[in-house]
Design an enzyme around this catalytic site. Structure first.
Site, short mmCIF file in Angstrom:
data_model
loop_
_atom_site.label_atom_id
_atom_site.label_comp_id
_atom_site.label_asym_id
_atom_site.label_seq_id
_atom_site.Cartn_x
_atom_site.Cartn_y
_atom_site.Cartn_z
NE ARG A 9 2.94 2.96 1.24
CZ ARG A 9 2.64 3.91 0.35
NH1 ARG A 9 3.55 4.32 -0.52
NH2 ARG A 9 1.45 4.46 0.35
CG HIS A 44 -3.30 2.40 -0.58
ND1 HIS A 44 -2.97 2.80 0.71
CD2 HIS A 44 -2.78 3.35 -1.40
CE1 HIS A 44 -2.30 3.94 0.65
NE2 HIS A 44 -2.17 4.30 -0.61
CD GLN A 87 -5.39 7.14 -2.18
OE1 GLN A 87 -4.23 7.41 -1.90
NE2 GLN A 87 -6.25 8.08 -2.54
CG ASP A 126 -3.03 3.11 -8.84
OD1 ASP A 126 -2.23 4.04 -8.98
OD2 ASP A 126 -2.90 2.23 -7.94
CB CYS A 134 -4.38 6.74 -5.20
SG CYS A 134 -3.27 5.65 -6.12
NE ARG A 140 -4.24 8.73 1.87
CZ ARG A 140 -3.16 8.07 1.45
NH1 ARG A 140 -2.72 8.25 0.22
NH2 ARG A 140 -2.54 7.21 2.23
#
Ligand code: CP
Ligand code: NVA
Length: 309
Positions: free
Chosen positions: A107, A134, A137, A226, A266, A294
């Site tokens: 990340r 992402h 996700q 988001d 998310c 996930r």
């Protein structure tokens, strides 16, 4: 060996194979004996590195859980405890990681850094979020939608608020899996030039922009939003916050969509900003299932990267 960097670089066939593997794994998880027999040792003798330059609750923990449940081991690498960027180049760090690890979840801030890492790596690299994308996700979001409602192909997905990194990965997924996205948000937060160029080049029919959020969500099968401010963003000015207000996801707004609409986020969320305070109590909101999935989907991403199917 396969890298999992961005959804648009993975063939639809491979995306479907990962999703199918995740379904099988999740089902086997519910029936313990099958899980133990088929999957609990598939990452034996492997070490997954987790290097996160930004905060993470879900991604780090769900990867860690995924690896451990598949019989592998993890090495949590802290950016303030390694030489990367403070006396050792990215190239040299990547080469060193390849000596000791079997796969790396990364990340980082800059997307370019992820690709630079991958260029010098001899082990698969998984994108755990950058400023621009992402993919883990979004693949989980697709999995979650399909688990509840069946194929996402041909469905109408509405994104409200800010066209950010998660949005860009959703756009990549729409081009590969054939669903439509309607973006609804203030002009300043509309899809970037890069996003528009991507759709024009590959699939100009997948994206529409509709300023009015009530019109946008009509007949929606899935509504997604988001945080308005991502980890790499500056704080919003008062005028920007005012412009975003009408794109807040509320129960009333969900009721304009299809009866069967689902709402995804998310997480983490800024309750009272992009979502109303009560949205997570609404049956149409599947954010917790999304978070749980996930782990299941990332088990399959790891297996695919390591060539296990
Ligand atoms: N959704 C998500 O990636 O959460 P984290 O930032 O907690 O990993
Ligand atoms: N867009 C958010 C996603 C967090 C999981 C961020 O980048 O901060």
């Amino acid at each position: 060996m396969n890298n999992f960097l961005n959804i648009n670089e993975i063939t639809p066939k491979n995306l479907s194979a990962i999703l199918e593997d995740a379904s099988k794994i999740k089902e086997a998880t519910l029936k313990d004996a099958i899980y133990n027999e088929r999957y609990s040792r598939c990452l034996n003798n492997t070490i997954t590195g987790l290097l996160f330059e930004k905060l993470s609750t879900r991604t780090r923990l769900s990867f860690e859980a995924a690896v451990l449940k598949l019989g592998g081991q993890v090495s949590n690498l802290r950016k303030d405890e390694i030489h990367l960027g403070q006396g050792e180049t990215l190239q040299d760090t990547s080469v060193m990681f390849s000596l000791f690890l079997d796969v790396l979840v990364l990340r980082v801030y800059e997307e370019e850094k992820l690709y630079e890492f991958a260029r010098h790596s001899k082990i698969p690299i998984i994108n755990g979020l950058t400023n621009e994308s992402h993919p883990c996700q979004v693949l989980t979001d697709i999995f979650t939608f399909q688990e509840i409602r069946g194929s996402i192909t041909g469905k109408k997905v509405v994104w409200l608020g800010v066209a950010n990194n998660v949005f860009q990965s959703l756009l990549h997924a729409a081009a590969s899996l054939n669903f439509c996205i309607v973006f609804s948000g203030p002009t300043k937060f509309e899809p970037s030039q890069k996003m528009l160029e991507f759709t024009q080049k590959y699939r100009s029919d997948i994206l529409t922009i509709e300023k009015n959020p009530v019109v946008a969500v009509e007949n929606a099968d899935l509504i997604v939003t988001d945080k308005w401010v991502s980890m790499h963003d500056n704080n919003l000015r008062k005028s920007e916050l005012n412009d975003l207000e009408k794109y807040r996801v509320t129960r009333e707004l969900l009721s304009v969509a299809n009866k069967e609409v689902l709402f995804m986020h998310c997480l983490p969320a800024d309750k009272g900003q992009e979502v109303s305070l009560d949205i997570f109590e609404d049956k149409r909101c599947v954010a917790i299932q999304e978070a749980e999935n996930r782990m299941h989907v990332q088990k399959s991403i790891l297996r695919w990267c390591l060539g296990l199917f």
